[in-house]
Design an enzyme around this catalytic site. Structure first.
Site, PDB file in Angstrom:
ATOM      1  N   ASN A 110       0.819  -1.221   0.000  1.00 47.99           N
ATOM      2  CA  ASN A 110       0.000   0.000   0.000  1.00 47.99           C
ATOM      3  C   ASN A 110       0.851   1.269   0.000  1.00 47.99           C
ATOM      4  O   ASN A 110       0.580   2.206  -0.756  1.00 47.99           O
ATOM      5  CB  ASN A 110      -0.953   0.002   1.198  1.00 47.99           C
ATOM      6  N   HIS A 156     -18.594  35.571 -30.820  1.00 47.09           N
ATOM      7  CA  HIS A 156     -19.747  34.802 -31.336  1.00 47.09           C
ATOM      8  C   HIS A 156     -19.460  34.236 -32.736  1.00 47.09           C
ATOM      9  O   HIS A 156     -20.370  34.010 -33.519  1.00 47.09           O
ATOM     10  CB  HIS A 156     -21.015  35.654 -31.388  1.00 47.09           C
ATOM     11  N   SER A 277      -8.168  11.496 -48.422  1.00 50.42           N
ATOM     12  CA  SER A 277      -9.408  10.713 -48.373  1.00 50.42           C
ATOM     13  C   SER A 277      -9.254   9.504 -49.278  1.00 50.42           C
ATOM     14  O   SER A 277      -8.603   9.578 -50.320  1.00 50.42           O
ATOM     15  CB  SER A 277     -10.565  11.588 -48.846  1.00 50.42           C
ATOM     16  N   LYS A 283      -9.120  15.831 -51.460  1.00 44.94           N
ATOM     17  CA  LYS A 283      -9.160  16.173 -50.038  1.00 44.94           C
ATOM     18  C   LYS A 283      -7.779  16.233 -49.383  1.00 44.94           C
ATOM     19  O   LYS A 283      -6.902  15.417 -49.665  1.00 44.94           O
ATOM     20  CB  LYS A 283     -10.002  15.151 -49.252  1.00 44.94           C
ATOM     21  N   GLU A 290      -7.940  17.684 -35.634  1.00 46.69           N
ATOM     22  CA  GLU A 290      -9.232  17.070 -35.288  1.00 46.69           C
ATOM     23  C   GLU A 290      -9.060  16.040 -34.176  1.00 46.69           C
ATOM     24  O   GLU A 290      -9.841  15.972 -33.233  1.00 46.69           O
ATOM     25  CB  GLU A 290      -9.825  16.373 -36.511  1.00 46.69           C
ATOM     26  N   LYS A 325      -4.654   3.766 -12.048  1.00 47.96           N
ATOM     27  CA  LYS A 325      -3.472   3.742 -12.920  1.00 47.96           C
ATOM     28  C   LYS A 325      -3.733   3.958 -14.405  1.00 47.96           C
ATOM     29  O   LYS A 325      -3.087   4.788 -15.047  1.00 47.96           O
ATOM     30  CB  LYS A 325      -2.725   2.426 -12.732  1.00 47.96           C
TER      31      LYS A 325
HETATM   32  N1  ARG Z   1      -1.824  -3.557  -7.341  1.00 48.13           N
HETATM   33  C1  ARG Z   1      -2.233  -2.834  -6.190  1.00 48.13           C
HETATM   34  C2  ARG Z   1      -2.671  -1.428  -6.571  1.00 48.13           C
HETATM   35  O1  ARG Z   1      -2.364  -1.014  -7.620  1.00 48.13           O
HETATM   36  C3  ARG Z   1      -1.106  -2.728  -5.217  1.00 48.13           C
HETATM   37  C4  ARG Z   1      -1.525  -2.596  -3.799  1.00 48.13           C
HETATM   38  C5  ARG Z   1      -2.211  -3.835  -3.355  1.00 48.13           C
HETATM   39  N2  ARG Z   1      -2.483  -3.854  -1.986  1.00 48.13           N
HETATM   40  C6  ARG Z   1      -3.358  -4.721  -1.442  1.00 48.13           C
HETATM   41  N3  ARG Z   1      -3.502  -4.652  -0.165  1.00 48.13           N
HETATM   42  N4  ARG Z   1      -3.996  -5.578  -2.163  1.00 48.13           N
HETATM   43  O2  ARG Z   1      -3.343  -0.741  -5.837  1.00 48.13           O
END
Ligand code: ARG
Length: 457
Positions: A110, A156, A277, A283, A290, A325
């Protein structure tokens, strides 16, 4: 294969659960940060006498050889090992034997994962600051060439008052300047160290968090272990800054799409930044701006996704946090790709000065200046506005532009008009007259560019 945490279990993990809960497919991007964090942690464990120094040395050697493998993409990550932390720990134990198992002393995944994320964002934020600056430089280079190139300015999306093209472009310079400031400022909070918080409550070992902070270059240590492992506000902040940057990129892109259209013809994007295109041979499509505009949406999605993940979580760590992530990686990659394309696209575009000039000579965007003229002759602005409104209506009916009206026609609307009215009407004069600080007159724009130059690092 038995799990690193398998002691308490009597059954193998269900394969679908394994696949569902694993993060290794995406958190392998954190390999370098994970190893850096471990190197600092084990060094501290050794120095504090929590594990023997020679064990710490063996672990460091093992970690360094894994780092090499990671740099050369030579690690086969296993889904059974769930995430980057356990993949690396498993590899370490395979390489150096059971002593590798001492690495995780006084630490939890953690505080480990939170540390990895801080390290990752620190590197990426620093790189992004430079990419934003490259875009600013490109804007500045074009602007310097076009202080005296004038285009219609719009409100505008209706012609309003003519402006220097450099002034229009430089508006984006300042937006990106504030983006850069926001990124720089966010580094203060990215530079807080979570490691040493353990799973949630700290550790029973006599660790030295200052030492780890020093080794990893962190400025501040999270003073509350529960906060350290639970919050992801530093990522929210990044995603929000990223969304603002993409908003600015998207607005500028929209201008490029409009300006390069047949209807405007103010710029032409370089062939190398456009595509064709498959059916219409004529084109030349502005796909890059875009897509820059289009990709903005996903960065908003990433911000909203994480806000939603966090809003109902009780302290401390919850597995939901693993969802922090992919969105973060995606926003980083979207920003990198976008900023890297934007700078050369701006540098290589062709400015069609003649078309811009034609545009400012064929509209009523000098109307405010005639109103101001009457004000200078003593008329209250509101009355002047009314008179010029009528004058414009008359000119439209006569199918003339204001500069084409005869002096007698001006005088029908106000006896305050004198022959010098024609001097204030030319678009060049209209631009030059807006000489207040921050205005569009070439003199002011030159001053503005001087100020801007001081902002480049
Ligand atoms: N893969 C987990 C995450 O990205 C890592 C931490 C996991 N901790 C746990 N107590 N399961 O959060």
């Amino acid at each position: 294969m038995s799990k690193l945490w398998g002691g308490r279990f009597t059954k193998e993990t269900n394969k679908l659960v394994e696949k569902f809960t694993a993060s290794i497919s995406f958190d392998q991007k954190l390999a370098r940060e994970d190893i850096s964090g471990s190197l600092a942690h084990v060094q501290m464990l050794g120095e504090c006498g929590i594990i023997p120094m020679e064990d710490a040395e063996k672990i460091k050697e093992g970690l360094l050889s894994i780092k090499k493998l990671a740099e050369n993409d030579q690690i086969e990550f296993l889904i059974e090992d769930e995430d980057i932390h356990m993949n690396i720990e498993r590899l370490l134990i395979e390489k150096i034997g059971p002593v590798g198992g001492k690495l995780h002393t006084g630490r939890s995944r953690n505080d480990q994962v939170a540390t990895d994320m801080h390290l990752y964002l620190r590197t990426k934020t620093t790189e992004l600051i430079h990419l934003v600056e490259n875009v600013q430089q490109a804007i500045m280079n074009q602007s310097k060439e076009h202080v005296h190139t004038f285009i219609p300015g719009y409100t505008h999306l209706q012609r309003a008052q003519p402006v220097s093209f450099a002034h229009h472009l430089m508006a984006y310079f300042w937006m990106f300047e504030r983006d850069k400031e926001r990124l720089i400022d966010s580094l203060k909070r990215v530079n807080w160290l979570p490691l040493g918080s353990g799973a949630l409550a700290g550790t029973t070992f006599p660790i030295n968090r200052e030492k780890v902070a020093e080794l990893l270059g962190f400025e501040t240590i999270y003073p509350n272990s529960m906060d350290a492992v639970s919050d992801r506000d530093f990522i929210l902040e990044f995603l929000s800054i990223g969304s603002i940057i993409m908003t600015h990129i998207s607005r500028l892109s929209e201008e490029f799409v409009l300006w390069s259209s047949q209807e405007f013809q103010f710029i032409e994007l370089d062939d190398s930044f456009c595509t064709g295109s498959s059916i219409m041979p004529q084109k030349k499509n502005p796909d890059v701006p875009e897509l820059l505009r289009g990709k903005t949406g996903r960065t908003y999605g990433n911000l909203l996704g994480l806000l939603t993940v966090l809003k109902g979580l009780p302290l401390a760590y919850n597995k939901d946090l693993q969802e922090d992530k992919e969105g973060m990686f995606d926003t980083v990659e979207t920003l990198e790709g976008s900023l890297m394309l934007l700078a050369p696209m701006i540098e290589t575009m062709t400015i069609k000065k003649e078309n811009m000039k034609k545009a400012i000579h064929h509209d009523f965007s000098n109307a405010t200046d005639i109103a101001d003229y009457l004000v200078r002759k003593g008329l209250p602005f509101r009355e002047a506005h009314e008179i010029i409104g009528k004058l414009v209506l008359y000119a439209i009916q006569e199918q003339k532009f204001l500069l084409e009206l005869a002096f007698a026609e001006f005088q029908q609307f106000s006896s305050l008009f004198e022959e010098d009215i024609y001097e204030v009407l030319s678009p060049e004069q209209v631009v030059a007259a807006r000489n207040s600080f921050g205005g569009t007159s070439p003199l002011q724009v030159i001053e503005q560019i001087k100020l801007a130059e001081k902002k480049l690092l």
